[in-house]
Structures are given as C-alpha cells and as structure tokens.
Design a protein around this motif. Structure first.
Motif, short mmCIF file in Angstrom:
data_model
loop_
_atom_site.label_atom_id
_atom_site.label_comp_id
_atom_site.label_asym_id
_atom_site.label_seq_id
_atom_site.Cartn_x
_atom_site.Cartn_y
_atom_site.Cartn_z
N VAL A 148 0.88 -1.17 0.00
CA VAL A 148 0.00 0.00 0.00
C VAL A 148 0.91 1.22 0.00
N ILE A 149 0.62 2.20 -0.84
CA ILE A 149 1.52 3.34 -1.00
C ILE A 149 0.83 4.65 -0.63
N VAL A 150 1.55 5.51 0.09
CA VAL A 150 1.05 6.83 0.45
C VAL A 150 2.19 7.84 0.34
N SER A 151 1.84 9.10 0.41
CA SER A 151 2.82 10.17 0.36
C SER A 151 3.40 10.44 1.75
N GLY A 152 4.63 10.94 1.78
CA GLY A 152 5.22 11.34 3.05
C GLY A 152 4.48 12.50 3.70
N GLU A 153 3.92 13.40 2.91
CA GLU A 153 3.10 14.48 3.44
C GLU A 153 1.74 13.93 3.85
N SER A 154 1.29 14.28 5.04
CA SER A 154 0.03 13.73 5.54
C SER A 154 -0.67 14.74 6.44
N VAL A 155 -1.97 14.53 6.62
CA VAL A 155 -2.74 15.41 7.49
C VAL A 155 -2.23 15.30 8.92
N ASP A 156 -1.99 14.07 9.38
CA ASP A 156 -1.42 13.81 10.70
C ASP A 156 -0.23 12.88 10.55
N LEU A 157 0.66 12.88 11.53
CA LEU A 157 1.73 11.89 11.55
C LEU A 157 1.11 10.50 11.53
N TYR A 158 1.80 9.55 10.93
CA TYR A 158 1.20 8.23 10.72
C TYR A 158 1.05 7.40 11.98
N GLY A 159 1.48 7.91 13.12
CA GLY A 159 1.19 7.23 14.37
C GLY A 159 -0.22 7.50 14.87
N HIS A 160 -0.92 8.47 14.26
CA HIS A 160 -2.27 8.86 14.71
C HIS A 160 -3.23 7.69 14.55
N ARG A 161 -4.12 7.56 15.50
CA ARG A 161 -5.03 6.42 15.50
C ARG A 161 -6.05 6.43 14.37
N ARG A 162 -6.19 7.56 13.70
CA ARG A 162 -7.11 7.58 12.56
C ARG A 162 -6.66 6.63 11.45
N TYR A 163 -5.36 6.30 11.45
CA TYR A 163 -4.82 5.43 10.41
C TYR A 163 -4.83 3.95 10.81
N PHE A 164 -5.19 3.64 12.04
CA PHE A 164 -5.11 2.26 12.51
C PHE A 164 -5.92 1.27 11.67
N PRO A 165 -7.13 1.63 11.20
CA PRO A 165 -7.86 0.67 10.34
C PRO A 165 -7.09 0.32 9.07
N ILE A 166 -6.35 1.28 8.53
CA ILE A 166 -5.54 1.01 7.34
C ILE A 166 -4.41 0.05 7.68
N PHE A 167 -3.76 0.26 8.82
CA PHE A 167 -2.69 -0.65 9.23
C PHE A 167 -3.23 -2.05 9.48
N ALA A 168 -4.42 -2.12 10.06
CA ALA A 168 -5.02 -3.44 10.33
C ALA A 168 -5.27 -4.19 9.02
N ALA A 169 -5.75 -3.47 7.99
CA ALA A 169 -5.99 -4.11 6.70
C ALA A 169 -4.68 -4.55 6.05
N CYS A 170 -3.64 -3.72 6.17
CA CYS A 170 -2.33 -4.09 5.63
C CYS A 170 -1.81 -5.35 6.31
#
Length: 359
Positions: A148-170
């Motif tokens: 799964v590919i994303v940009s280094g620029e992001s709304v929040d740092l990638y430790g933010h819990r809003r991204y956890f569902p994406i990590f779970a799917a990965c």
C-alpha cells in the motif's frame, strides 16, 4: 553487482501518457467532477529546475521499460510507485478516493497485465480510512499488488489512531505500508522551523519527514499494536535512522512510563518492522563509513535496493555500492530482503528457474 545475480528494484516510477491515460479508469460518477477541477490539491512549491526525469529515459511504456530497465540490468521484479501515491492530499475527499481507485485500475490494465515482473502498489486516500480499507481489500488480493503506497506528506503523523484501520488491513493481507516523498510541504512547512527556499534544500531535508513518521509510529504504538505490519520508507536515505534509533532508546530509559504499550526498546520495533530503500544512498568520502552505517542498522535485513528509475538521481545497480561490501550482504540488499518483504520467490527458487543474470 559483484556477488549477486538477482535484483528486485523497489522504486520504479511509471507515468500516465497520451497512449496510457488515467481518465478512462476514473469511476464514471466522478468523471464530470474531474473535468470541473475537483481533483485539485495543495501546491507544494518545489520543482527540480532541470526536470525530474533523466533526459535519456522515460517510464510511460511498460514494454520499453522492460527492455531499457528490467532486461538491461537483469531485474527480476520492479515495484511500481504510481503517481496516485499523493491522492490523500486531494481537497475533495470523495474525489481523492475515486482517484485512488483509478490509479489502481490503471496499474492493473496498463502495467501489471503487460509483464509479470511489474509489481503494483495499492493507492489509498488516508483522509478516507473506511474507503481506503475497502480498496486495500479489493486490490491488495491481486497477486501482483504487493504494498500500500502513500505520500510522506500527511494530514497527521502516521502514528495517529485515525490510520489504525488502514494498518489493520495491511497486516491482515500481509501488505507493507510504504511511504514515498514528493509532496512534502503541501500542507505546512516541510521543516519544523520554516520553509526551504529551493528544491535543493527541500530534497536534502526529506529525511526529516521520515524521521517524524517513524518516531510517531513507534511512540504511538503502531508497531506494538500491529506486529505483523511492515513499513517501507522509499527514497528517504539511510544514515538518519541511526541517530533516530539511538535517541529513541536513550529517551525510552527515562520516559517509558509515557508509552506503556512499548514492551521493548523502540529500536527493536523499528529494526523488526521498518525497511528502507537504498536510493538516494549517502556517499561518504570514505566508503568504509557507509559500511559501518549498514552494520549498525542491520542492513542484512532492513535495506532493499531501489534505482528510482527514470529520475535524475537514478542509481545504477552495477555501480551504486562500495566494492568493500560482502557478496552475502549484497545478495540480501539486492534481492533477499525485498523477496521476504513482498512474499516473492526465494533466491534458490529463482536460480533453479534459471533467473540468474551475469554481472
């Protein structure tokens, strides 16, 4: 390429063209919105004054790239980093997710179907986690879609819990979560103390982005919560990781009570779950210094080769590494580490199939 005869290139940049446009793959419901400019995103402001691509190479024809790059250098697999990696920055969230879907369809039709050596990257809109998870499940099961590919620029740092569902799917699908630069500075300054004034400054400072994300993902518990997740840092350099590991471990001694979810040293999580690509590789005057860095970051398991074809800072696999590196380490960097990361055939299997190429 002394000591190795198989290569996985983790950074190949395909581009859309008149012959292979993106538009036909945009969902029908969003085509009019695309015409009306709804795909707009924030300007980043930094461009290479000499152009990003080499003048003697292009990457818009998969058959030609197979000849000019894969065949020329004996590359077993090339991991595509599609332009859609930056769709998370699209102002309109629905349009961003539609573009992510379009880039995935484009890869399947225009590249992956042409040559099995091309490996795709699932584009997602991280500003729309629910839809991002759906796209990961939809496209991540294709045998040639490998991350799964994303940009280094992001709304929040990638430790933010809003991204956890994406990590779970990965983690569920065994897909690495990859970061690629290119849009840093779109939402805010690309440094913590002000905006660079030139592409030269901006490009040199890209590791700052990756350092911030790695620290965030470690301290916020991403690696602890998703032990099966692998994170790939593409085009961010190598040597900066040492300072980050040392500083995290030092601070952990006194501040571990603030991160009770960390059951081992931060460096252990990172070395287990983070992978880096070689391009752009640091080039110290004394090649032995690079070898020392490789030893300290355990490059035999953390570093994967990347060429960045066809960009201006392309690394030729025949010349990129100091001659002092052992053949065993080169084998790991050129092929084995990425093969393990992406679930590809082992070196033994490839060589049995006659996959070896001469140096």
């Amino acid at each position: 390429m002394d000591g190795t005869n198989l290569i996985i290139d983790c950074d190949v940049h395909p581009s859309a063209s008149k012959e292979r446009p993106l538009d036909p793959y945009v969902p029908v419901a969003f085509r009019e919105a695309l015409k009306q400019g709804m795909a707009a995103g924030p300007g980043q402001g930094y461009a290479n004054p000499f152009g990003v691509d080499r003048r003697d190479a292009s990457c818009n024809d998969p058959q030609q790239v197979a000849l000019d790059h894969l065949d020329k250098y004996g590359i077993s697999y090339g991991v595509l980093q599609p332009p859609g990696l930056g769709v998370s920055l699209t102002h309109n969230i629905d349009m961003g997710s539609a573009l992510a879907q379009a880039w995935n369809e484009w890869q399947l039709a225009e590249w992956l179907s042409v040559d099995l050596r091309y490996l795709g990257s699932v584009c997602v809109n991280t500003s729309d986690p629910k839809r991002a998870v759906e796209l990961i499940h939809q496209y991540g099961k294709h045998p040639q879609m490998k991350q799964v590919i994303v940009s280094g620029e992001s709304v929040d740092l990638y430790g933010h819990r809003r991204y956890f569902p994406i990590f779970a799917a990965c983690e569920e699908l065994g897909l690495p979560f990859a970061l690629h630069p290119g849009r840093e500075g779109s939402l805010r300054s690309s440094t913590s103390v002000g905006r660079p004034s030139s592409y030269f400054e901006w490009h040199t400072g890209i590791p700052l982005t990756y350092q911030a994300h790695v620290i965030s993902m470690t301290c916020e518990g991403v690696f602890a919560a998703f032990p099966g997740l692998r994170v790939v840092l593409v085009e961010g350099g190598i040597a900066w990781l040492l300072h980050t590991l040392w500083r995290l471990d030092k601070n952990f001694k006194a501040l571990r009570s603030t991160t009770p979810w960390l059951k081992k040293r931060p460096s252990e999580y990172i070395l287990d779950q983070v992978r880096l690509t070689t391009q752009p590789l640091e080039e110290p005057e004394n090649p032995e210094h690079l070898a020392q860095v490789f030893a300290m970051i355990q490059a035999e398991r953390t570093v994967c080769f990347a060429s960045d074809f066809p960009h201006w800072d392309f690394d030729d696999p025949r010349r990129v590494f100091p001659r002092t590196l052992s053949s065993e380490l080169l084998q790991r960097i050129f092929y084995d580490n990425a093969a393990e990361l992406y679930g590809l055939p082992t070196r033994a299997k490839k060589e049995k199939e006659g996959g070896e190429v001469t140096s």
